[in-house]
Design a protein around this motif. Structure first.
Motif, mmCIF file in Angstrom:
data_model
loop_
_atom_site.group_PDB
_atom_site.id
_atom_site.type_symbol
_atom_site.label_atom_id
_atom_site.label_comp_id
_atom_site.label_asym_id
_atom_site.label_seq_id
_atom_site.Cartn_x
_atom_site.Cartn_y
_atom_site.Cartn_z
ATOM 1 N N TRP A 97 0.830 -1.202 0.000
ATOM 2 C CA TRP A 97 0.000 0.000 0.000
ATOM 3 C C TRP A 97 0.872 1.263 0.000
ATOM 4 N N HIS A 102 -1.948 6.180 -4.752
ATOM 5 C CA HIS A 102 -3.343 5.903 -4.439
ATOM 6 C C HIS A 102 -4.252 6.787 -5.312
ATOM 7 N N PRO A 103 -5.495 6.334 -5.575
ATOM 8 C CA PRO A 103 -6.089 5.039 -5.212
ATOM 9 C C PRO A 103 -5.564 3.929 -6.119
ATOM 10 N N PHE A 127 -11.937 -4.722 -7.598
ATOM 11 C CA PHE A 127 -12.241 -3.565 -6.766
ATOM 12 C C PHE A 127 -11.432 -2.372 -7.279
ATOM 13 N N ASP A 129 -10.685 1.994 -7.422
ATOM 14 C CA ASP A 129 -10.664 3.212 -6.597
ATOM 15 C C ASP A 129 -10.558 2.895 -5.111
ATOM 16 N N VAL A 130 -9.729 1.922 -4.761
ATOM 17 C CA VAL A 130 -9.512 1.581 -3.345
ATOM 18 C C VAL A 130 -8.652 2.687 -2.742
ATOM 19 N N ALA A 135 -9.905 -0.468 3.279
ATOM 20 C CA ALA A 135 -10.604 -0.892 2.062
ATOM 21 C C ALA A 135 -9.773 -1.891 1.267
ATOM 22 N N LEU A 136 -8.448 -1.773 1.317
ATOM 23 C CA LEU A 136 -7.581 -2.738 0.641
ATOM 24 C C LEU A 136 -7.750 -4.129 1.250
ATOM 25 N N THR A 138 -10.361 -5.277 2.751
ATOM 26 C CA THR A 138 -11.680 -5.743 2.305
ATOM 27 C C THR A 138 -11.625 -6.245 0.867
ATOM 28 N N ALA A 139 -10.930 -5.503 0.004
ATOM 29 C CA ALA A 139 -10.857 -5.874 -1.406
ATOM 30 C C ALA A 139 -10.102 -7.185 -1.599
ATOM 31 N N ARG A 654 -16.785 -2.411 4.339
ATOM 32 C CA ARG A 654 -17.616 -3.138 3.362
ATOM 33 C C ARG A 654 -18.901 -2.380 3.065
ATOM 34 N N HIS A 657 -18.144 0.643 0.790
ATOM 35 C CA HIS A 657 -17.851 0.238 -0.591
ATOM 36 C C HIS A 657 -19.125 -0.214 -1.310
#
Length: 802
Positions: A97, A102-103, A127, A129-130, A135-136, A138-139, A654, A657
């Protein structure tokens, strides 16, 4: 795979990847990395190898699920989504990351994906536009879990893939801000010809094109031994894309399907390259997904909670029905799918289930099955009415006495199965009735005229009850003035606190006690019921109170008794007896279908109440931020959040998103038919529009409710927009559910994009005496609010008048 000091190597830069890594990074990741190394314009990136996925399963104790025969793919999917990522992998992801701008985009690279045998296109999740580290996480879990979604599992079974157990690497790349994007094929994927290549382009991101949401610009570029020979008039970027695609095909030495994007600075990027797995020939049959029927019941994007309930529920109901008809090897999933947030029906699979009973296809083998199925269908005709009445009575008793949520769930399951059986039988009976009328009479009396005037249709009674309230208000000048002058959102308080209007408000409350479980989107758990928010009903009430006279119906339909007598006058004694029995049974099943749906929605509303209660409890526990968030978790995730197995921060990521994806899905019109190619990619298929539309401004649909009316069009896409409906206007909408019933008494006529003779909108229109034409292609886009329309519900024609 190990890095320095024997530690697992959980991240690999594109420039580090060699042939030795191929088995651990998947074909997609390996190809992108080698193209990057070869100097193609691939954005830089990192790969999380498949060994990280396997270590994740081991650390979380999920490997044992793979060896249990009773473990369902749905259980694996949910377990991966809710498991905690091990610290070593979290550290590797954190480093990745921090290394990338980003994103970022998070894409799957499953072992076996994008190979020369199978592409798995569209089967695994991506996924985009993380924008933060949570959120990463989660993706990444979402990509891994998508190995076990039903589409990917069915694809592996269909392709006879031997990757056992399947595993997935993950590609991380910075997002490309595209002004134009698309795909290119270096051979025609339909005909297999390799003397030209095809470039497809759209404005903005190419995601909508890949998913079949938009129709692209298509360019055909001739190919020669030295490369493309584009037309000089083609845009420069298309010529550049054609050259890029050809160079990739030469480098890989095989026909390629590439994805490309042009950024704001005019730079061309290669986002993906994979072999074209199907070049015409055998095995290239597509799967057709349709919004017909299901689009009327579930018109809008469904939330994750609703889908996690409806998907297994409807598939089990179909399995139950087909077993009762003698089809025992029905697949437990796949009849319904979700694309762009909407529910689609797998027409290809359903027809395949029924094809074994076609005598024309397997003459002598099919005859015994057909005979047995016919006997079973006759038994269902006898049994289903009593089953339906018993379930309706049980639901009403439960509502009066109160039942535990477990009982409501059981009633929901049973009622859905019975409703589906009644629906299929009602359709078959209606088809038989139409054939009798076509063969034995002059054909002047439509079947719709014979199935009007049904008694005891509960969804229609809601409209009649509201009309009674409106008449009372019109006859009381003081009450009428208060209703018309008070903003609709303030009306409940005004009616409840004003002495003169309190008796009227009590009558309205009794209306809500009986019909308040209804909603515009009855199968959507997130949709407020009338008892939660009576605003839509009060808006319809205001419109009816404002109405001085009912809309004028030209050539109103004859009473059903006269229509029946006209048919019977053309029949002999034996045929008349058969016709009467058939008609009586068809009318009984049409009524049962509506009443079962009405009571299913009643039971389903208590499931919504249950989850609202759970949401408030989770908020009190500090695990959920707001009530509506619960609808963007699945049933299993809600349980995991309640028991502490899903961290609140992870649940929040989650929800955020999925809420964003849901909002995006609401912003565009879904295609009514999707064609899914064998490689999983999608193509939108819209209905062809005849010359009459352009020349005569006339559109043909299904004649659903007889009569003719002329009125101004009111084009709406949801119930909120429908509040602007004025008395006598023609309501034009994508579809109508019983939750719209109060509006139909205000409308002069009805036009919808979906629905048939036995759809809820058709039955309600006939009960209210409103001419209706349903299943009119793209009606909400072809007509405009304010146009004068003639709606001929007897011929199924809608015409634009000067």
């Amino acid at each position: 795979m190990e890095g320095e000091k024997g530690m697992p190597q959980y991240r690999l830069r594109f420039e580090e990847i060699t042939e030795a890594h191929r088995a651990d990074v998947g074909s997609k990741g390996y190809t992108l990395a080698r193209l990057y190394q070869a100097g193609f314009p691939v954005p830089p990136g990192l790969i999380i190898p498949a060994s990280a996925y396997r270590d994740f399963l081991t650390a979380c104790g999920l490997e044992r699920l793979l060896t249990r025969p009773q473990t369902t793919t749905y259980a694996l999917w949910q377990a991966i989504l809710t498991a905690k990522v091990p610290p070593a992998l979290v550290q590797a992801l954190r480093q990745a990351w921090e290394e990338l701008p980003h994103p970022i985009a998070v894409r799957s690279s499953a072992l076996g994906e994008d190979s020369d045998r199978a592409s798995f296109a569209g089967q695994h999740d991506t996924f985009l536009d993380v924008g933060d580290f949570q959120a990463l996480l989660t993706a990444v879990r979402g990509c891994w879990a998508s190995l076990w979604n039903k589409e990917a599992v069915h694809y592996r079974l269909h392709r006879d893939e031997e990757v056992t157990p399947p595993a997935m690497a993950i590609i991380l790349q910075p997002m490309v801000r595209a002004v134009r994007a698309g795909v290119a094929f270096t051979a025609d994927p339909i005909t297999g010809q390799q003397d030209h290549l095809i470039v497809e382009a759209v404005e903005g991101s190419g995601e909508a094109l890949v998913q079949g949401q938009v129709t692209p610009y298509r360019y055909t570029v001739p190919l020669g031994p030295e490369g493309p020979h584009p037309d000089p008039d083609l845009p420069d970027e298309i010529r550049a894309v054609a050259d890029l695609a050809w160079r990739v095909a030469r480098w890989t030495d095989s026909p390629q399907d590439i994805e490309w994007a042009l950024d704001e600075e005019g730079r061309l990027h290669l986002l993906q390259a994979r072999p074209i797995t199907v070049l015409g020939g055998e095995g290239a049959e597509p799967t057709l997904w349709t919004r017909d029927n299901v689009g009327e019941v579930v018109p809008d994007p469904v939330t994750p909670l609703s889908w996690s309930v409806l998907d297994p529920l409807t598939n089990r109901a179909f399995a139950h029905l087909l077993r009762r008809l003698g089809i025992g090897d029905y697949p437990q999933a796949g009849l319904f799918g979700r694309f762009y947030g909407r529910v689609y029906f797998n027409q290809t699979l359903f027809q395949a289930m029924l094809r074994r009973f076609y005598v024309s296809e397997t003459p002598w083998q099919a005859v015994p099955r057909l005979a047995l199925t016919g006997l079973r269908a006759l038994w269902l005709l006898y049994r289903l009415p009593s089953e339906a009445r018993r379930e309706i009575q049980t639901i009403r008793t439960c509502r009066t006495q109160g039942c535990a949520i477990a009982i409501w769930r059981r009633l929901i399951e049973q009622t859905m199965a019975t409703h589906l059986g009644v629906t299929v039988m009602a359709e078959l009976l209606h088809m038989a009735l139409e054939k009798v009328l076509a063969r034995w009479t002059d054909g002047e009396t439509p079947a719709a005229a014979l199935t009007a005037g049904l008694k005891g249709v509960h969804s229609a009674e809601a409209g009649h009850a509201l009309a009674t309230l409106a008449r009372r208000a019109r006859n009381d000048p003081h009450l009428r003035r208060i209703i018309l002058k008070t903003p609709v959102d303030q009306l409940p308080r005004r009616l409840a606190t004003t002495a003169h209007t309190q008796p009227f408000w009590e009558q309205f409350r009794r209306f809500l006690e009986e019909h308040g479980h209804s909603a515009a989107q009855e199968f959507e758990l997130a949709a407020p019921r009338w008892r939660d928010d009576p605003t839509p009903v009060l808006a319809a009430l205001q419109a009816q109170v404002a109405e001085d006279e009912p809309p004028t119906i030209i050539a109103p339909p004859s009473p059903v008794e006269a229509a029946i007598a006209r048919v019977e006058a053309q029949l002999g004694l034996g045929k008349r007896w058969f016709f009467r029995r058939l008609l009586a049974t068809a009318r009984r099943f049409a009524q049962l279908r509506e009443n079962l749906k009405y009571h299913f929605v009643m039971a389903y509303s208590y499931l919504r109440d249950h989850y609202l209660t759970q949401a408030r409890q989770l908020i009190a526990m500090g695990r959920l931020i707001e009530v509506q968030g619960i609808f963007f978790l699945t049933e299993a995730e809600v349980e995991a959040l309640r028991t502490g197995n899903l961290p609140p921060a992870e649940a929040g990521a989650r929800i955020a998103h999925r809420l964003e994806e849901w909002r995006k899905a609401r912003s565009f019109f879904p295609p009514s038919v999707l064609r899914q190619r064998p490689d999983g990619s999608l193509e939108a298929r819209e209905e062809a529009i005849s010359w009459e539309i352009a020349v005569r401004q006339m559109m043909q649909g299904v004649a659903a409710s007889p009569g003719q009316v002329v009125g101004r069009a009111r084009v709406v896409h949801n119930l909120d927009e429908a509040r602007t409906l004025r008395p006598g206007e023609v309501l034009v909408a994508p579809a109508i559910t019983p939750g719209w019933s109060p509006l139909l008494l205000t409308a002069g006529g009805l036009v919808t994009e979906r629905g048939g003779i036995l759809s809820h909108g058709a039955i309600l229109a006939r009960e209210y005496g409103r001419p209706a034409v349903l299943n009119v292609p793209q009606a909400t886009r072809r007509f405009r609010t304010g146009q004068r329309l003639r709606v001929d519900g007897s011929r199924g024609v809608v015409e634009v008048l000067p």
